[in-house]
Design a protein around this motif. Sequence first.
Motif, PDB file in Angstrom:
ATOM      1  N   UNK A  57       6.616   5.696   1.624  1.00  0.00           N
ATOM      2  CA  UNK A  57       6.112   4.395   1.188  1.00  0.00           C
ATOM      3  C   UNK A  57       7.252   3.397   1.324  1.00  0.00           C
ATOM      4  N   UNK A  58       6.965   2.308   2.042  1.00  0.00           N
ATOM      5  CA  UNK A  58       8.024   1.328   2.295  1.00  0.00           C
ATOM      6  C   UNK A  58       7.697  -0.066   1.773  1.00  0.00           C
ATOM      7  N   UNK A  59       6.441  -0.300   1.373  1.00  0.00           N
ATOM      8  CA  UNK A  59       6.066  -1.636   0.899  1.00  0.00           C
ATOM      9  C   UNK A  59       5.459  -1.555  -0.505  1.00  0.00           C
ATOM     10  N   UNK A  60       5.529  -2.663  -1.202  1.00  0.00           N
ATOM     11  CA  UNK A  60       4.937  -2.721  -2.537  1.00  0.00           C
ATOM     12  C   UNK A  60       3.417  -2.573  -2.483  1.00  0.00           C
ATOM     13  N   UNK A  61       2.802  -3.087  -1.422  1.00  0.00           N
ATOM     14  CA  UNK A  61       1.350  -2.949  -1.273  1.00  0.00           C
ATOM     15  C   UNK A  61       0.947  -1.482  -1.133  1.00  0.00           C
ATOM     16  N   UNK A  62       1.687  -0.743  -0.328  1.00  0.00           N
ATOM     17  CA  UNK A  62       1.391   0.686  -0.167  1.00  0.00           C
ATOM     18  C   UNK A  62       1.602   1.438  -1.477  1.00  0.00           C
ATOM     19  N   UNK A  63       2.651   1.087  -2.206  1.00  0.00           N
ATOM     20  CA  UNK A  63       2.910   1.721  -3.498  1.00  0.00           C
ATOM     21  C   UNK A  63       1.784   1.424  -4.476  1.00  0.00           C
ATOM     22  N   UNK A  64       1.300   0.188  -4.484  1.00  0.00           N
ATOM     23  CA  UNK A  64       0.206  -0.191  -5.378  1.00  0.00           C
ATOM     24  C   UNK A  64      -1.071   0.571  -5.028  1.00  0.00           C
ATOM     25  N   UNK A  65      -1.344   0.756  -3.757  1.00  0.00           N
ATOM     26  CA  UNK A  65      -2.519   1.539  -3.358  1.00  0.00           C
ATOM     27  C   UNK A  65      -2.404   2.977  -3.847  1.00  0.00           C
ATOM     28  N   UNK A  66      -1.221   3.562  -3.715  1.00  0.00           N
ATOM     29  CA  UNK A  66      -1.014   4.926  -4.190  1.00  0.00           C
ATOM     30  C   UNK A  66      -1.157   4.978  -5.714  1.00  0.00           C
ATOM     31  N   UNK A  67      -0.584   4.001  -6.409  1.00  0.00           N
ATOM     32  CA  UNK A  67      -0.679   3.959  -7.874  1.00  0.00           C
ATOM     33  C   UNK A  67      -2.139   3.885  -8.319  1.00  0.00           C
ATOM     34  N   UNK A  68      -2.911   3.046  -7.649  1.00  0.00           N
ATOM     35  CA  UNK A  68      -4.336   2.931  -7.990  1.00  0.00           C
ATOM     36  C   UNK A  68      -5.068   4.244  -7.768  1.00  0.00           C
ATOM     37  N   UNK A  69      -4.727   4.949  -6.691  1.00  0.00           N
ATOM     38  CA  UNK A  69      -5.398   6.229  -6.429  1.00  0.00           C
ATOM     39  C   UNK A  69      -5.034   7.267  -7.489  1.00  0.00           C
ATOM     40  N   UNK A  70      -3.831   7.198  -8.016  1.00  0.00           N
ATOM     41  CA  UNK A  70      -3.407   8.131  -9.068  1.00  0.00           C
ATOM     42  C   UNK A  70      -4.124   7.803 -10.377  1.00  0.00           C
ATOM     43  N   UNK A  71      -4.156   6.534 -10.752  1.00  0.00           N
ATOM     44  CA  UNK A  71      -4.753   6.149 -12.021  1.00  0.00           C
ATOM     45  C   UNK A  71      -6.292   6.173 -11.980  1.00  0.00           C
ATOM     46  N   UNK A  72      -6.850   6.220 -10.801  1.00  0.00           N
ATOM     47  CA  UNK A  72      -8.311   6.279 -10.675  1.00  0.00           C
ATOM     48  C   UNK A  72      -8.874   7.530 -11.342  1.00  0.00           C
ATOM     49  N   UNK A  73      -8.110   8.586 -11.379  1.00  0.00           N
ATOM     50  CA  UNK A  73      -8.580   9.861 -11.915  1.00  0.00           C
ATOM     51  C   UNK A  73      -8.295  10.035 -13.404  1.00  0.00           C
ATOM     52  N   UNK A  74      -7.799   9.014 -14.057  1.00  0.00           N
ATOM     53  CA  UNK A  74      -7.509   9.128 -15.507  1.00  0.00           C
ATOM     54  C   UNK A  74      -8.638   8.564 -16.332  1.00  0.00           C
TER      55      UNK A  74
END
Length: 74
Positions: A57-74
């Motif tokens: 992951x090299x951009x903040x946008x990509x990190x935010x997409x990954x973060x959303x995918x992680x928190x989607x399952x909580x």
Amino acid sequence: MKPYNINVVEIETLQTISDRLALNKIFEKAKSTIVNGEVVTLSRKLNTASVQRFDTITTLDDLEQYRKSVFKYL
């Protein structure tokens, strides 16, 4: 600052126990790493003590997409 490695096994464990605080700490450190010009790698530590890197992951946008995918399952 040096690159930051996220072990997805740890992410999955924290998802299982719904530890939002620990997950947020990981993502804040990852964000700080990217802001300082370094990369964040996603890897899976295998039982054989080897590490299998599978994404960077090299951009903040990509990190935010990954973060959303992680928190989607909580």
